[in-house]
Design a protein around this motif. Sequence first.
Motif, PDB file in Angstrom:
ATOM      1  N   LEU A 125       0.831  -1.203   0.000  1.00 48.39           N
ATOM      2  CA  LEU A 125       0.000   0.000   0.000  1.00 48.39           C
ATOM      3  C   LEU A 125       0.868   1.257   0.000  1.00 48.39           C
ATOM      4  CD1 LEU A 125      -2.881   1.074   0.038  1.00 48.39           C
ATOM      5  CD2 LEU A 125      -2.807   0.949   2.533  1.00 48.39           C
ATOM      6  N   SER A 126       1.896   1.271   0.822  1.00 47.60           N
ATOM      7  CA  SER A 126       2.803   2.415   0.906  1.00 47.60           C
ATOM      8  C   SER A 126       3.514   2.667  -0.422  1.00 47.60           C
ATOM      9  CB  SER A 126       3.823   2.182   2.021  1.00 47.60           C
ATOM     10  OG  SER A 126       4.760   3.216   2.060  1.00 47.60           O
ATOM     11  N   ASP A 127       4.038   1.612  -1.034  1.00 44.48           N
ATOM     12  CA  ASP A 127       4.720   1.753  -2.324  1.00 44.48           C
ATOM     13  C   ASP A 127       3.753   2.232  -3.403  1.00 44.48           C
ATOM     14  OD1 ASP A 127       7.122   0.953  -1.235  1.00 44.48           O
ATOM     15  OD2 ASP A 127       7.104  -1.043  -2.158  1.00 44.48           O
ATOM     16  N   SER A 128       2.528   1.742  -3.373  1.00 47.89           N
ATOM     17  CA  SER A 128       1.524   2.162  -4.362  1.00 47.89           C
ATOM     18  C   SER A 128       1.179   3.638  -4.204  1.00 47.89           C
ATOM     19  CB  SER A 128       0.257   1.310  -4.222  1.00 47.89           C
ATOM     20  OG  SER A 128       0.547  -0.042  -4.490  1.00 47.89           O
ATOM     21  N   ILE A 129       1.033   4.072  -2.965  1.00 40.95           N
ATOM     22  CA  ILE A 129       0.755   5.489  -2.703  1.00 40.95           C
ATOM     23  C   ILE A 129       1.916   6.346  -3.188  1.00 40.95           C
ATOM     24  CG2 ILE A 129       0.504   7.213  -0.861  1.00 40.95           C
ATOM     25  CD1 ILE A 129      -1.072   5.006   0.701  1.00 40.95           C
ATOM     26  N   GLU A 130       3.133   5.906  -2.885  1.00 36.76           N
ATOM     27  CA  GLU A 130       4.320   6.661  -3.297  1.00 36.76           C
ATOM     28  C   GLU A 130       4.436   6.705  -4.823  1.00 36.76           C
ATOM     29  OE1 GLU A 130       9.102   6.925  -2.322  1.00 36.76           O
ATOM     30  OE2 GLU A 130       7.915   5.320  -1.408  1.00 36.76           O
ATOM     31  N   ALA A 131       4.177   5.584  -5.490  1.00 36.62           N
ATOM     32  CA  ALA A 131       4.238   5.548  -6.961  1.00 36.62           C
ATOM     33  C   ALA A 131       3.166   6.455  -7.566  1.00 36.62           C
ATOM     34  CB  ALA A 131       4.069   4.122  -7.466  1.00 36.62           C
ATOM     35  N   LEU A 132       1.982   6.461  -6.993  1.00 40.16           N
ATOM     36  CA  LEU A 132       0.912   7.331  -7.489  1.00 40.16           C
ATOM     37  C   LEU A 132       1.282   8.801  -7.291  1.00 40.16           C
ATOM     38  CD1 LEU A 132      -1.863   7.612  -8.783  1.00 40.16           C
ATOM     39  CD2 LEU A 132      -2.853   7.427  -6.478  1.00 40.16           C
ATOM     40  N   GLN A 133       1.921   9.115  -6.173  1.00 39.38           N
ATOM     41  CA  GLN A 133       2.358  10.498  -5.943  1.00 39.38           C
ATOM     42  C   GLN A 133       3.414  10.904  -6.973  1.00 39.38           C
ATOM     43  OE1 GLN A 133       1.021  12.687  -3.498  1.00 39.38           O
ATOM     44  NE2 GLN A 133       2.023  14.071  -4.941  1.00 39.38           N
ATOM     45  N   TRP A 134       4.347   9.998  -7.265  1.00 39.35           N
ATOM     46  CA  TRP A 134       5.333  10.280  -8.301  1.00 39.35           C
ATOM     47  C   TRP A 134       4.651  10.493  -9.648  1.00 39.35           C
ATOM     48  CZ3 TRP A 134      10.300  11.662  -8.431  1.00 39.35           C
ATOM     49  CH2 TRP A 134      11.023  11.524  -7.262  1.00 39.35           C
ATOM     50  N   PHE A 135       3.684   9.635  -9.975  1.00 37.84           N
ATOM     51  CA  PHE A 135       2.959   9.771 -11.232  1.00 37.84           C
ATOM     52  C   PHE A 135       2.261  11.136 -11.305  1.00 37.84           C
ATOM     53  CE2 PHE A 135      -0.974   9.569 -13.638  1.00 37.84           C
ATOM     54  CZ  PHE A 135      -0.509   9.155 -14.874  1.00 37.84           C
ATOM     55  N   TYR A 136       1.594  11.496 -10.235  1.00 36.68           N
ATOM     56  CA  TYR A 136       0.891  12.782 -10.191  1.00 36.68           C
ATOM     57  C   TYR A 136       1.869  13.943 -10.386  1.00 36.68           C
ATOM     58  CZ  TYR A 136      -1.936  16.656  -8.519  1.00 36.68           C
ATOM     59  OH  TYR A 136      -2.593  17.854  -8.413  1.00 36.68           O
ATOM     60  N   ASN A 137       3.002  13.874  -9.688  1.00 40.89           N
ATOM     61  CA  ASN A 137       3.985  14.962  -9.788  1.00 40.89           C
ATOM     62  C   ASN A 137       4.663  15.009 -11.154  1.00 40.89           C
ATOM     63  OD1 ASN A 137       3.505  15.882  -7.182  1.00 40.89           O
ATOM     64  ND2 ASN A 137       5.082  14.581  -6.295  1.00 40.89           N
ATOM     65  N   ILE A 138       4.884  13.861 -11.778  1.00 42.19           N
ATOM     66  CA  ILE A 138       5.564  13.821 -13.077  1.00 42.19           C
ATOM     67  C   ILE A 138       4.606  14.100 -14.228  1.00 42.19           C
ATOM     68  CG2 ILE A 138       6.763  12.298 -14.711  1.00 42.19           C
ATOM     69  CD1 ILE A 138       8.000  10.910 -12.191  1.00 42.19           C
ATOM     70  N   ARG A 139       3.506  13.372 -14.284  1.00 43.42           N
ATOM     71  CA  ARG A 139       2.612  13.449 -15.442  1.00 43.42           C
ATOM     72  C   ARG A 139       1.547  14.530 -15.335  1.00 43.42           C
ATOM     73  NH1 ARG A 139       1.747   9.112 -19.100  1.00 43.42           N
ATOM     74  NH2 ARG A 139       0.184  10.534 -19.947  1.00 43.42           N
ATOM     75  N   ILE A 140       1.031  14.780 -14.151  1.00 45.15           N
ATOM     76  CA  ILE A 140      -0.072  15.729 -14.014  1.00 45.15           C
ATOM     77  C   ILE A 140       0.459  17.138 -13.714  1.00 45.15           C
ATOM     78  CG2 ILE A 140      -2.237  16.265 -12.823  1.00 45.15           C
ATOM     79  CD1 ILE A 140      -2.277  13.629 -14.502  1.00 45.15           C
ATOM     80  N   LYS A 141       1.207  17.271 -12.647  1.00 42.62           N
ATOM     81  CA  LYS A 141       1.730  18.579 -12.263  1.00 42.62           C
ATOM     82  C   LYS A 141       2.985  18.968 -13.030  1.00 42.62           C
ATOM     83  CE  LYS A 141       2.102  19.880  -8.040  1.00 42.62           C
ATOM     84  NZ  LYS A 141       2.473  19.897  -6.616  1.00 42.62           N
ATOM     85  N   GLN A 142       3.688  17.980 -13.537  1.00 42.57           N
ATOM     86  CA  GLN A 142       4.960  18.180 -14.236  1.00 42.57           C
ATOM     87  C   GLN A 142       5.950  18.966 -13.377  1.00 42.57           C
ATOM     88  OE1 GLN A 142       3.736  19.830 -18.014  1.00 42.57           O
ATOM     89  NE2 GLN A 142       3.016  17.833 -18.702  1.00 42.57           N
TER      90      GLN A 142
END
Length: 119
Positions: free
Chosen positions: A66-83
């Motif tokens: 769960l922790s790794d999934s949350i962290e990966a989703l945060q990375w995705f959000y910061n890279i792909r969505i917020k850039q």
Amino acid sequence: MGRKRKLPVREDLDFAFLLELMPPLHNVSEYHWLPELFSIIGHEKLLTLCKYAGGETIRIPTMKELSDSIEALQWFYNIRIKQSRDIDKMPEHLRYLYDTIEKVYDDGCLKSLEKLSGE
């Protein structure tokens, strides 16, 4: 938020005993977690879970998953969505999860993330 209604002690013990009996009564070994689940979420939420998910088999992630999934989703959000982050800075152990999130997103299943960024 609704008020939790506790069972009287006798009914609580009876319910816990019934849940202990469920695996042998129905010859379903997966029922062995019911008493623990009851002690965590209480009888009302357990009954609601049975009402909506009865007969289903679920697997609950570990805290690490769960922790790794949350962290990966945060990375995705910061890279792909917020850039706002660089993919090269992402920890390697999250790469597979990130790639999976990216694929699901690109297939159109996570468009709700764009709403979070105001796009």
